[in-house]
Design a protein around this motif. Structure first.
Motif, PDB file in Angstrom:
ATOM      1  N   ALA A 189       0.626  -1.217  -0.151  1.00 26.85           N
ATOM      2  CA  ALA A 189       0.208   0.020   0.112  1.00 26.85           C
ATOM      3  C   ALA A 189       0.953   0.985  -0.226  1.00 26.85           C
ATOM      4  CB  ALA A 189      -0.907   0.315   1.206  1.00 26.85           C
ATOM      5  N   SER A 190       0.215   2.367  -1.455  1.00 25.81           N
ATOM      6  CA  SER A 190       1.796   3.354  -1.574  1.00 25.81           C
ATOM      7  C   SER A 190       1.310   4.239  -2.646  1.00 25.81           C
ATOM      8  CB  SER A 190       3.268   2.501  -1.989  1.00 25.81           C
ATOM      9  OG  SER A 190       3.863   3.526  -1.665  1.00 25.81           O
ATOM     10  N   ALA A 191       1.695   5.424  -2.524  1.00 24.77           N
ATOM     11  CA  ALA A 191       1.370   6.572  -2.953  1.00 24.77           C
ATOM     12  C   ALA A 191       2.320   6.656  -4.556  1.00 24.77           C
ATOM     13  CB  ALA A 191       1.761   7.710  -2.153  1.00 24.77           C
ATOM     14  N   GLU A 192       1.380   7.289  -5.126  1.00 24.26           N
ATOM     15  CA  GLU A 192       2.337   7.071  -6.767  1.00 24.26           C
ATOM     16  C   GLU A 192       3.467   7.644  -6.679  1.00 24.26           C
ATOM     17  OE1 GLU A 192       1.284   6.106  -8.840  1.00 24.26           O
ATOM     18  OE2 GLU A 192      -1.222   5.443  -9.373  1.00 24.26           O
ATOM     19  N   LEU A 193       4.416   7.658  -6.962  1.00 23.47           N
ATOM     20  CA  LEU A 193       4.101   6.597  -8.688  1.00 23.47           C
ATOM     21  C   LEU A 193       4.052   4.849  -8.267  1.00 23.47           C
ATOM     22  CD1 LEU A 193       6.424   9.463 -10.827  1.00 23.47           C
ATOM     23  CD2 LEU A 193       4.389   8.575 -11.597  1.00 23.47           C
ATOM     24  N   GLY A 194       4.819   4.489  -6.756  1.00 22.18           N
ATOM     25  CA  GLY A 194       5.132   3.180  -7.064  1.00 22.18           C
ATOM     26  C   GLY A 194       4.061   2.661  -7.622  1.00 22.18           C
ATOM     27  N   PRO A 195       2.605   2.688  -7.275  1.00 21.19           N
ATOM     28  CA  PRO A 195       1.744   1.700  -7.827  1.00 21.19           C
ATOM     29  C   PRO A 195       1.785   1.763  -9.214  1.00 21.19           C
ATOM     30  CG  PRO A 195       0.825   2.889  -6.272  1.00 21.19           C
ATOM     31  CD  PRO A 195       1.562   3.657  -6.488  1.00 21.19           C
ATOM     32  N   SER A 196       1.805   2.883  -9.894  1.00 16.69           N
ATOM     33  CA  SER A 196       1.845   2.948 -11.449  1.00 16.69           C
ATOM     34  C   SER A 196       2.757   2.003 -12.260  1.00 16.69           C
ATOM     35  CB  SER A 196       1.444   4.309 -12.154  1.00 16.69           C
ATOM     36  OG  SER A 196       0.216   4.620 -11.785  1.00 16.69           O
ATOM     37  N   THR A 197       4.269   2.328 -11.200  1.00 16.55           N
ATOM     38  CA  THR A 197       5.818   1.610 -11.936  1.00 16.55           C
ATOM     39  C   THR A 197       4.929   0.484 -10.979  1.00 16.55           C
ATOM     40  OG1 THR A 197       6.895   3.225 -10.858  1.00 16.55           O
ATOM     41  CG2 THR A 197       7.686   1.559 -11.803  1.00 16.55           C
ATOM     42  N   ALA A 198       4.497  -0.192 -10.934  1.00 13.85           N
ATOM     43  CA  ALA A 198       3.869  -2.060 -10.255  1.00 13.85           C
ATOM     44  C   ALA A 198       2.975  -2.185 -11.198  1.00 13.85           C
ATOM     45  CB  ALA A 198       3.751  -2.151  -9.149  1.00 13.85           C
ATOM     46  N   LEU A 199       2.451  -1.387 -11.455  1.00 15.21           N
ATOM     47  CA  LEU A 199       1.059  -1.783 -12.865  1.00 15.21           C
ATOM     48  C   LEU A 199       1.973  -1.876 -13.931  1.00 15.21           C
ATOM     49  CD1 LEU A 199      -1.694  -0.106 -11.297  1.00 15.21           C
ATOM     50  CD2 LEU A 199      -1.637  -2.220 -11.218  1.00 15.21           C
TER      51      LEU A 199
END
Length: 329
Positions: A189-199
């Protein structure tokens, strides 16, 4: 009397927007309504490389006559908050939780507009689906953040306990996507840009982090009560500029994404994905105030703050209400 000159220390990098390497003093800065002949130069802090905190980079082109902006980049929202309350910068676009922490500690910090909602994600390896699928798995989170609160509330709504049903690993925001890709964690659970990088690397959204009483509240524009009292006209000018910037971002997400890529050299696909998870805004309405109240309550329960926070004092709606009344929105 001049508007304060910014003091940039540590990791902060001073960027002069629209001024050819001029400082406020060399530009002849003077406060709104002052006796100086030069423009009023306003310093605004924001975070490096974050699309949900991009609005200040648009201020200079949208500023009213006689006002110029300098953007100061920091590594964390607490750094921005500390620079605001210490008087080193005039305004900050940063995480609302940092403003809450400052208020709880008795610091002079006031949110005068919202800035962006969203920008969070609960992301996991391929095959995970629903927060219940995280049971028994290793999940990264940034301790003390709003994303920790969103994760805990999302689990709680599903009848799960973050501390007993998961193996939690405290990680920096910047390490989340890499740790997931390397298999060191199963989800985060984190903030951008972590989620989009992983996606973009093949991960999946496990669950929405927004279906809680805190909602999408994330980023705000804040300053000090001292500046509000001493120069409300200037604060209104800044809020009006901020309104125009956030509405421009919302109206043209592709131009916003392209601007972030050009400014920071971030991967286009990652930014394009991230802006779909961010909702630029400036209004402070009753729903927003209730969500901030829920955030305050959860921060107190998790002992992220030690002190009372009056949401009605933390959120000053005077300037956004004046913007609405004036038809500038």
């Amino acid at each position: 009397m001049r508007l304060r000159s910014p003091l940039v220390t540590g990791s902060a990098v001073l960027l002069v927007a629209g001024l050819a390497a001029c400082s406020p003093d060399s530009a002849g800065a003077a406060p709104a309504g002052g006796d100086g002949d030069g423009p009023t130069v306003v310093t605004v802090g924001t975070l490096k490389g974050q699309p949900h905190l991009y609005a200040p980079f648009l201020y200079e082109d949208l500023a009213p006559e006689g006002v110029e902006f300098e953007v100061v980049q920091f590594d964390t929202s607490p750094d921005i908050k500390n620079a605001v309350v210490s008087g080193n910068i005039d305004f900050g676009v940063a995480g609302v939780p940092s403003a809450v922490s400052g208020a709880a500690a008795g610091q002079d910090v006031v949110v005068v507009a919202a800035a962006a909602d969203g920008g969070s994600g609960i992301i996991g390896r391929e095959g995970l689906d629903g927060v219940e699928s995280l049971a028994g798995l290793t999940v990264g989170y940034p301790q003390g953040s709003s994303q920790e609160i969103l994760l805990r509330l999302t689990l709680e709504a599903a009848g799960m306990d973050a501390d007993s049903d998961l193996e939690l690993v405290n990680l920096p925001f910047s390490d989340m996507a890499g740790a997931l890709a390397a298999g060191r964690i199963d989800a985060f659970a984190s903030a951008e840009l972590g989620p989009s990088t992983a996606l973009q690397a093949g991960a999946v959204e496990v669950a929405s982090p927004y279906d809680t009483p805190v909602g999408r509240v994330n980023i705000g524009l804040y300053t000090t009560g001292e500046l509000i009292e001493s120069d409300p006209e200037l604060v209104q000018q800044v809020v009006d500029t901020h309104v125009r910037a956030t509405e421009q971002m919302a109206a043209d997400p592709q131009a916003w994404a392209d601007g972030v890529v050009a400014e920071f050299g971030i991967d286009q696909a990652v930014v394009d994905t991230a802006v779909q998870n961010i909702w630029p805004r400036w209004e402070i309405d009753d729903e927003y105030a209730a969500q901030v109240g829920a955030l305050v309550e959860q921060m107190a329960l998790l002992k992220q703050i030690d002190g009372d926070v009056d949401v009605a004092t933390l959120l000053d709606t005077t300037f956004v209400e004046a913007t609405e009344a004036g038809g500038d929105s």
